[in-house]
Design a protein around this motif. Structure first.
Motif: not given
Length: 275
Positions: A160, A172, A220
């Motif tokens: 990320t 997160i 994700y």
């Protein structure tokens, strides 16, 4: 593990009747030629015309009954992205952690490729007001989550980026909490800094339900995932049905983004003209 029996309801939409007919015929052809999964029956409904629609005037539904291993059913769900999945059997199933990790790997790879093409899936309301989630649990608490709440304990690693390490960590962490995860361990490792952003690996040890684990993997596309315990995961038919329908919905959302953009632009133009 017993075979999974499901019914897919696959919807076709289009602005050209002949083009939709050809698309439906192609889907039916592919279904009948499937070798990885047993296609029991395929029913095609008549094309319906909605004269109030300009861009997607025609629609049709294909109903298909399939049977196969869980892994094959998940793969078929991502391939055909039905609007609804109905699980016929079994009422309950047990999946080994090893087999589930293979399925999660398939989902991560498939969804990762789609997100590279169409953009990400994880989107949340502002997280500023959320309190910082608890990090760390005792082994007794973890055992209670697994035994009493049927949670799965797993390691989850994603790539990320964000403004800085602290922002990535907070965002997160809160996102995982919002998804329904309990966070036992959490580490952010910055890989690169460029253009006023940090690019990082986030490694977390999480506990959640089977449904949350599957949804998180689809959203994700983690670079690594490992189930720690239990060795056997118990899943009900309703839980599996929810997971498959959600997974198909994620795929549908991504691949139809260009069409949605055109629809929004079309409605905006129509609104401007009619003012």
């Amino acid at each position: 593990m017993a075979d999974i029996g499901v019914i897919f309801y696959i919807e076709g939409l289009g602005n050209d009747r002949k083009a939709l007919e050809r698309a439906i015929e192609q889907v039916v052809k592919e279904l009948k030629e499937e070798t990885a999964i047993d296609v029991k029956r395929v029913n095609t409904e008549d094309i319906i015309e909605n004269q109030e629609e300009d861009l997607l005037r025609y629609s049709a539904m294909v109903e298909v009954e399939l049977e196969g291993s869980l892994r094959d059913v998940v793969d078929a769900t991502m391939k055909y992205s039905p609007v609804v999945v109905e699980v016929l059997k079994p009422g309950r199933l047990e999946i080994t952690a090893k087999e589930l990790m293979k399925i999660l790997g398939d989902v991560s790879l498939f969804m990762g490729k789609l997100m590279d093409q169409f953009g990400g899936l994880a989107a949340y309301p502002p997280l500023d007001q959320l309190p910082k989630p608890k990090i760390g649990y005792t082994e007794d608490e973890i055992e209670e989550f697994i035994v009493d709440e049927r949670n799965i304990r797993y390691q989850f690693v994603i790539e990320t980026y964000g403004k800085d390490k602290e922002t990535v960590e907070e965002t997160i962490m809160k996102a995982f909490y919002l998804e329904g995860c309990k966070i036992n361990k959490f580490v952010v490792q910055v890989q690169e800094e460029r253009e006023d952003k940090v690019y990082a690996l986030v490694a977390a040890e999480l506990l959640s339900s089977f449904e949350t684990l599957m949804q998180l993997t689809a959203k994700y596309a983690p670079v690594a995932i490992s189930i720690l315990e239990p060795e056997i995961i118990d899943v009900t038919a309703s839980e599996l049905q929810n997971v498959l329908t959600d997974l198909a919905g994620f795929v549908h959302e991504l691949v139809h983004r260009p069409l949605k953009k055109r629809l929004i632009e079309h409605d905006t133009i129509k609104f401007e003209i009619s003012k």
